[in-house]
Design a protein around this motif. Structure first.
Motif, PDB file in Angstrom:
ATOM      1  N   VAL A 150      -3.324  -1.760  -2.577  1.00  0.00           N
ATOM      2  CA  VAL A 150      -4.783  -1.617  -2.767  1.00  0.00           C
ATOM      3  C   VAL A 150      -5.282  -0.369  -2.060  1.00  0.00           C
ATOM      4  CG1 VAL A 150      -7.018  -2.599  -2.187  1.00  0.00           C
ATOM      5  CG2 VAL A 150      -5.251  -4.061  -3.137  1.00  0.00           C
ATOM      6  N   VAL A 151      -4.835  -0.182  -0.820  1.00  0.00           N
ATOM      7  CA  VAL A 151      -5.279   1.008  -0.063  1.00  0.00           C
ATOM      8  C   VAL A 151      -4.852   2.280  -0.789  1.00  0.00           C
ATOM      9  CG1 VAL A 151      -4.891   2.326   2.049  1.00  0.00           C
ATOM     10  CG2 VAL A 151      -5.338  -0.134   2.181  1.00  0.00           C
ATOM     11  N   VAL A 192      -7.424   4.973  -2.234  1.00  0.00           N
ATOM     12  CA  VAL A 192      -7.409   6.358  -1.734  1.00  0.00           C
ATOM     13  C   VAL A 192      -7.195   7.339  -2.882  1.00  0.00           C
ATOM     14  CG1 VAL A 192      -6.078   8.023  -0.411  1.00  0.00           C
ATOM     15  CG2 VAL A 192      -6.716   5.845   0.625  1.00  0.00           C
ATOM     16  N   SER A 193      -6.169   7.022  -3.726  1.00  0.00           N
ATOM     17  CA  SER A 193      -5.900   7.963  -4.821  1.00  0.00           C
ATOM     18  C   SER A 193      -7.085   8.029  -5.774  1.00  0.00           C
ATOM     19  CB  SER A 193      -4.629   7.605  -5.582  1.00  0.00           C
ATOM     20  OG  SER A 193      -4.393   6.229  -5.550  1.00  0.00           O
ATOM     21  N   PHE A 194      -7.717   6.857  -6.009  1.00  0.00           N
ATOM     22  CA  PHE A 194      -8.883   6.842  -6.889  1.00  0.00           C
ATOM     23  C   PHE A 194      -9.983   7.735  -6.337  1.00  0.00           C
ATOM     24  CE2 PHE A 194     -11.293   5.558 -10.299  1.00  0.00           C
ATOM     25  CZ  PHE A 194     -12.516   5.006  -9.941  1.00  0.00           C
ATOM     26  N   LEU A 195     -10.275   7.523  -5.046  1.00  0.00           N
ATOM     27  CA  LEU A 195     -11.295   8.362  -4.426  1.00  0.00           C
ATOM     28  C   LEU A 195     -10.876   9.827  -4.456  1.00  0.00           C
ATOM     29  CD1 LEU A 195     -12.447   6.299  -1.299  1.00  0.00           C
ATOM     30  CD2 LEU A 195     -13.834   7.008  -3.236  1.00  0.00           C
ATOM     31  N   SER A 254     -12.686  13.156  -6.204  1.00  0.00           N
ATOM     32  CA  SER A 254     -13.302  14.208  -5.405  1.00  0.00           C
ATOM     33  C   SER A 254     -12.815  15.586  -5.802  1.00  0.00           C
ATOM     34  CB  SER A 254     -13.010  13.967  -3.910  1.00  0.00           C
ATOM     35  OG  SER A 254     -11.619  14.173  -3.697  1.00  0.00           O
ATOM     36  N   LEU A 255     -11.899  15.595  -6.746  1.00  0.00           N
ATOM     37  CA  LEU A 255     -11.391  16.882  -7.203  1.00  0.00           C
ATOM     38  C   LEU A 255     -11.823  17.125  -8.650  1.00  0.00           C
ATOM     39  CD1 LEU A 255      -7.704  16.576  -5.994  1.00  0.00           C
ATOM     40  CD2 LEU A 255      -9.515  17.922  -4.921  1.00  0.00           C
ATOM     41  N   PHE A 256     -12.052  18.334  -8.940  1.00  0.00           N
ATOM     42  CA  PHE A 256     -12.258  18.691 -10.347  1.00  0.00           C
ATOM     43  C   PHE A 256     -11.756  20.120 -10.566  1.00  0.00           C
ATOM     44  CE2 PHE A 256     -15.956  21.520 -10.095  1.00  0.00           C
ATOM     45  CZ  PHE A 256     -16.457  21.221  -8.835  1.00  0.00           C
ATOM     46  N   ILE A 257     -11.438  20.397 -11.797  1.00  0.00           N
ATOM     47  CA  ILE A 257     -10.878  21.703 -12.147  1.00  0.00           C
ATOM     48  C   ILE A 257     -11.891  22.497 -12.957  1.00  0.00           C
ATOM     49  CG2 ILE A 257      -9.144  22.875 -13.576  1.00  0.00           C
ATOM     50  CD1 ILE A 257      -7.186  20.726 -12.851  1.00  0.00           C
ATOM     51  N   ILE A 258     -12.039  23.745 -12.566  1.00  0.00           N
ATOM     52  CA  ILE A 258     -12.798  24.675 -13.420  1.00  0.00           C
ATOM     53  C   ILE A 258     -11.789  25.621 -14.057  1.00  0.00           C
ATOM     54  CG2 ILE A 258     -14.480  26.516 -13.501  1.00  0.00           C
ATOM     55  CD1 ILE A 258     -15.978  25.259 -11.291  1.00  0.00           C
ATOM     56  N   THR A 259     -11.727  25.565 -15.401  1.00  0.00           N
ATOM     57  CA  THR A 259     -10.773  26.414 -16.131  1.00  0.00           C
ATOM     58  C   THR A 259     -11.349  27.823 -16.267  1.00  0.00           C
ATOM     59  OG1 THR A 259     -10.521  24.438 -17.468  1.00  0.00           O
ATOM     60  CG2 THR A 259      -9.250  26.342 -18.136  1.00  0.00           C
ATOM     61  N   GLU A 260     -10.450  28.774 -16.506  1.00  0.00           N
ATOM     62  CA  GLU A 260     -10.937  30.121 -16.823  1.00  0.00           C
ATOM     63  C   GLU A 260     -11.927  30.037 -17.974  1.00  0.00           C
ATOM     64  OE1 GLU A 260     -10.240  32.927 -15.394  1.00  0.00           O
ATOM     65  OE2 GLU A 260      -8.447  32.547 -14.219  1.00  0.00           O
ATOM     66  N   GLY A 261     -13.005  30.766 -17.887  1.00  0.00           N
ATOM     67  CA  GLY A 261     -13.994  30.742 -18.952  1.00  0.00           C
ATOM     68  C   GLY A 261     -15.054  29.686 -18.720  1.00  0.00           C
ATOM     69  N   GLU A 262     -14.954  28.978 -17.620  1.00  0.00           N
ATOM     70  CA  GLU A 262     -15.965  27.970 -17.329  1.00  0.00           C
ATOM     71  C   GLU A 262     -16.659  28.294 -16.016  1.00  0.00           C
ATOM     72  OE1 GLU A 262     -13.792  24.330 -17.118  1.00  0.00           O
ATOM     73  OE2 GLU A 262     -14.272  23.745 -19.178  1.00  0.00           O
ATOM     74  N   GLN A 263     -17.845  27.732 -15.849  1.00  0.00           N
ATOM     75  CA  GLN A 263     -18.526  27.741 -14.559  1.00  0.00           C
ATOM     76  C   GLN A 263     -19.205  26.383 -14.413  1.00  0.00           C
ATOM     77  OE1 GLN A 263     -21.616  30.787 -14.650  1.00  0.00           O
ATOM     78  NE2 GLN A 263     -22.005  30.369 -16.810  1.00  0.00           N
ATOM     79  N   ALA A 264     -19.544  26.035 -13.185  1.00  0.00           N
ATOM     80  CA  ALA A 264     -20.102  24.694 -13.017  1.00  0.00           C
ATOM     81  C   ALA A 264     -21.141  24.685 -11.919  1.00  0.00           C
ATOM     82  CB  ALA A 264     -18.986  23.710 -12.685  1.00  0.00           C
ATOM     83  N   ILE A 265     -22.063  23.768 -12.066  1.00  0.00           N
ATOM     84  CA  ILE A 265     -22.936  23.484 -10.934  1.00  0.00           C
ATOM     85  C   ILE A 265     -22.727  22.027 -10.522  1.00  0.00           C
ATOM     86  CG2 ILE A 265     -24.652  25.194 -11.547  1.00  0.00           C
ATOM     87  CD1 ILE A 265     -26.366  22.936 -12.618  1.00  0.00           C
ATOM     88  N   VAL A 266     -22.849  21.815  -9.266  1.00  0.00           N
ATOM     89  CA  VAL A 266     -22.679  20.460  -8.735  1.00  0.00           C
ATOM     90  C   VAL A 266     -24.058  19.937  -8.375  1.00  0.00           C
ATOM     91  CG1 VAL A 266     -21.637  19.086  -6.918  1.00  0.00           C
ATOM     92  CG2 VAL A 266     -20.410  21.054  -7.878  1.00  0.00           C
ATOM     93  N   VAL A 267     -24.411  18.850  -8.983  1.00  0.00           N
ATOM     94  CA  VAL A 267     -25.738  18.262  -8.764  1.00  0.00           C
ATOM     95  C   VAL A 267     -25.573  16.999  -7.916  1.00  0.00           C
ATOM     96  CG1 VAL A 267     -27.799  17.312  -9.844  1.00  0.00           C
ATOM     97  CG2 VAL A 267     -26.478  19.107 -10.997  1.00  0.00           C
ATOM     98  N   ARG A 268     -26.220  16.989  -6.793  1.00  0.00           N
ATOM     99  CA  ARG A 268     -26.155  15.806  -5.919  1.00  0.00           C
ATOM    100  C   ARG A 268     -27.535  15.199  -5.841  1.00  0.00           C
ATOM    101  NH1 ARG A 268     -23.887  17.131  -0.308  1.00  0.00           N
ATOM    102  NH2 ARG A 268     -22.066  17.538  -1.625  1.00  0.00           N
ATOM    103  N   LEU A 269     -27.615  13.969  -6.347  1.00  0.00           N
ATOM    104  CA  LEU A 269     -28.874  13.213  -6.277  1.00  0.00           C
ATOM    105  C   LEU A 269     -30.031  14.053  -6.806  1.00  0.00           C
ATOM    106  CD1 LEU A 269     -28.300  11.809  -2.665  1.00  0.00           C
ATOM    107  CD2 LEU A 269     -27.859  10.631  -4.825  1.00  0.00           C
TER     108      LEU A 269
END
Lengths: 329, 320
Positions: A11-12, A16-19, A23-38
């Protein structure tokens, strides 16, 4: 106890792996991202790679960094001369400020719709304040092109001298000079639209005219004009041909008459000369003794003509001199 | 390979399951990490989304499970775009074209405000696979839009007859340069190798017919001029020949006439010579010879005595 430990351990690990994964994400070449918190923009990432965020709380909104295309519907617009043309424009743009983009339009669809308004109206203002030739042409090269072999005539081109050809075929018309041209017009359109797009975090790269067409009724009349122009030229060629043929025939007739009359004159001359010489021969000979000639000629003539007559003689003729008297009458 | 047989009394223990899963994962990983790049292609490898390296044709490896991703790009192929027409089936000598019109692409205005239909193709190669993949969205659309607008501009700058005729090459060269300039500015990562104009014709129908009629008119003109020339070249030499013959005939007449005159006269002159020698005798002889010639053949004739009113039958002297 081993079993329970295994379960808790699994379970642990899973949690942990789920969390971790979240918490990771990939930005591919040709992409950009904004992170929106609340609801608030926390971070902007414009480079590619593996990124970290707070799991579950942070929301990643990705946008393309690629050059995107805008394609509007063709618009039917009047030029400054009030001629209606269909203008089909396209544009290239990029999201250069993802934060502003998110805050203003948020989606590509909304952005395209905004661009529709901006670009269409920019195209409309510029086109309608310029004459049609500025939108169609780009330079004055049309006046500089040398037109030599426009009309491919037959092999004997010495018949078709450039001067008469240009008269016939109107190859020497010159066109009004343009001041701006299509590229400059496109730039004007771009500059107008560019004033507004930064508000959306968008950079317009270019606006180009993909196609210009006449409106339908105008097309008809242009077709008619083109047809009429061509028929006039065709007619001019044919008339020129008729004219040159007539010249040849006229020349031919003139020479024929000259040749024939000359021949007639010379023949008559020859005949006349011959007649005269013959007459001279005769008179020269016969004049040596005109009286004897008269006698001889008569004799010859009687020999020719009398055999044809029915004859009745009288004894009055000289022939019968010795008939009744052996010593002659 | 022999069937896997479960030996009697074999129980599946948990740790065996884990080992099986691990083996499965390893195998999957191995399979997922192998990929092939065909000749004339190149592969772009991203690690965690970021550009890592470019790989060449052949067998290649990447870190599996999405850590590294491979993107294949045909870099050695010559790619083609058609405008104003579509090839339905490419053939060795004869390709089959779609019968539909693509006037949205082909119909253009010329600088002298005429309308013309232009078909063309471009050929290009991808020169930078990284740029190609990640700089421009919908690359084909960008290529087509730009190509169309450039050809539209170049055609719109020239008169219709120049576009159809002498300016074709100029348009092709300028168009290729302009496209490459723009695509470099976009960082599209391609190079246009050819812009080739195909059919360029006035709009179909009566307009095209009117243009063709001009060509016919040029031919008609040549034909008419030749007719005139030919008639001339036929008739004049012939007339000259006839004239010559006519004069020869007159000359012949002249000779004939003179000869006859001299012949006639010769006869007279020889008789005259005789007459001069003995005038009376000659005269008498000639006279009586004439009578004999005229009346010698007479079978019957009438002789009238000048003192009589009746006919006297002509009898030879000495007869009854």
């Amino acid at each position: 106890m081993k079993g329970k430990f295994l379960v808790i351990f699994s379970v642990v690990v899973l949690t942990v792996s789920f969390l971790g994964f979240n918490s990771l994400f990939i930005i591919t070449e040709g992409e950009q991202a904004i992170v929106v918190r609340l609801g608030r923009i926390e971070n902007v990432h414009t480079d590619a790679g593996l990124k970290v965020k707070v799991p579950f709380i942070d929301n990643v909104v990705k946008y393309s960094t690629k050059i995107l295309s805008w394609d509007g519907e063709a618009q039917r617009l009047p030029t400054v001369e009030n001629q209606f043309i269909w203008v089909d424009a396209t544009a290239r743009w990029r999201i250069t400020d993802p934060r502003k983009f998110y805050e203003s339009v948020a989606t590509i669809t909304m952005a395209q719709s905004r661009l529709d308004d901006v670009i269409d109206s920019s195209v409309r203002s510029v086109i309608s304040s310029n004459p049609i030739r500025e939108a169609v042409r780009n330079s004055n090269i049309i006046n500089e092109i040398e037109r030599k072999d426009v009309y491919r005539a037959s092999d004997d081109d010495d018949e078709l001298d450039p001067e008469s050809l240009s008269v016939i075929a109107m190859t020497e018309t010159s066109y009004t000079r343009i001041i701006k041209g299509r590229n400059e017009i496109s730039n004007e359109i771009l500059e107008r639209a560019k004033r507004i797009t930064p508000d959306y975090g968008i950079t317009l790269i270019d606006i180009v005219i993909r196609q210009i067409k006449y409106s339908d009724d105008l097309t008809e009349s242009v077709y008619n004009r083109m047809i009429k122009e061509r028929s006039q030229i065709a007619q001019a060629f044919r008339s020129d041909g008729e004219g040159k043929k007539a010249k040849w025939l006229g020349e031919m007739n003139r020479e024929l008459r000259s040749i024939r009359s000359e021949a007639y004159r010379r023949a008559e001359e020859i005949r006349g000369l011959a007649d005269a010489r013959a007459a001279a021969v005769y008179s020269d000979a016969y004049n040596r003794d005109p009286e004897f000639y008269a006698f001889w000629k008569s004799i010859e003539s009687y020999k020719e003509t009398l055999p044809k007559f029915n004859k009745t003689l009288t004894t009055d003729s000289e022939y019968f001199k010795y008939l009744h008297d052996k010593r002659g009458r | 390979m022999s069937d896997f047989k479960m030996p009697k009394g074999f129980t599946v223990k948990p740790f065996m399951l884990v080992i099986a899963v691990v083996i499965l994962l390893l195998l999957t990983g191995v399979f997922m990490s192998i990929f092939i790049v065909e000749p004339r292609e190149q592969g772009v490898i991203l690690r965690f989304g970021k550009f890592d390296r470019i790989v060449e044709p052949g067998l290649n490896f990447k870190i599996p499970f999405g850590i590294e991703t491979s993107h294949i790009v045909p870099t050695q192929f010559v790619l083609k775009e058609e405008f104003g027409f579509r090839t339905v089936r490419a053939g060795n000598g004869r390709s089959v074209y779609s019968p539909s019109q693509f006037t949205d692409e082909s119909s253009m205005l010329t600088g002298d405000l005429n309308i013309v239909d232009v078909e063309w193709i471009i050929q290009y190669r991808i020169t930078d696979p990284l740029l190609w993949l990640f700089r421009v969205d919908n690359q084909t659309k960008a290529i087509r839009d730009i190509s169309q607008s450039i050809v539209n501009l170049l055609v719109g700058d020239r008169a219709i007859l120049d576009v159809i005729g002498s300016e074709r090459t100029a348009i092709e060269i300028a168009g290729q340069d302009m496209m490459n300039e723009l695509f470099d500015r976009y960082n599209l990562g391609i190079r246009v190798t050819t812009l080739q104009l195909q059919n360029i014709v006035p709009p179909k129908g009566s307009v095209q017919n009117a243009f063709e009629d001009v060509n016919k008119a040029i031919q008609d003109r040549s034909r008419l001029i030749n007719e005139g020339k030919q008639a001339y070249n036929e008739q004049i030499p012939r007339a000259k020949g006839e004239a010559e013959a006519f004069i020869r005939e007159a000359e012949g007449y002249a000779v004939e006439r003179l000869n006859k005159a001299e012949g006639d006269v010769a006869r007279f002159l020889s008789v005259l010579t005789e007459y001069r020698r003995s005038p009376d005798v000659t005269r008498t002889r000639l006279y009586y010879e004439m009578f004999e010639e005229i009346f010698g053949d007479e079978k019957s004739g009438d002789l009238i005595d000048k003192n009589l009113k009746n006919f006297v039958p002509f009898k030879t002297v000495g007869g009854n």
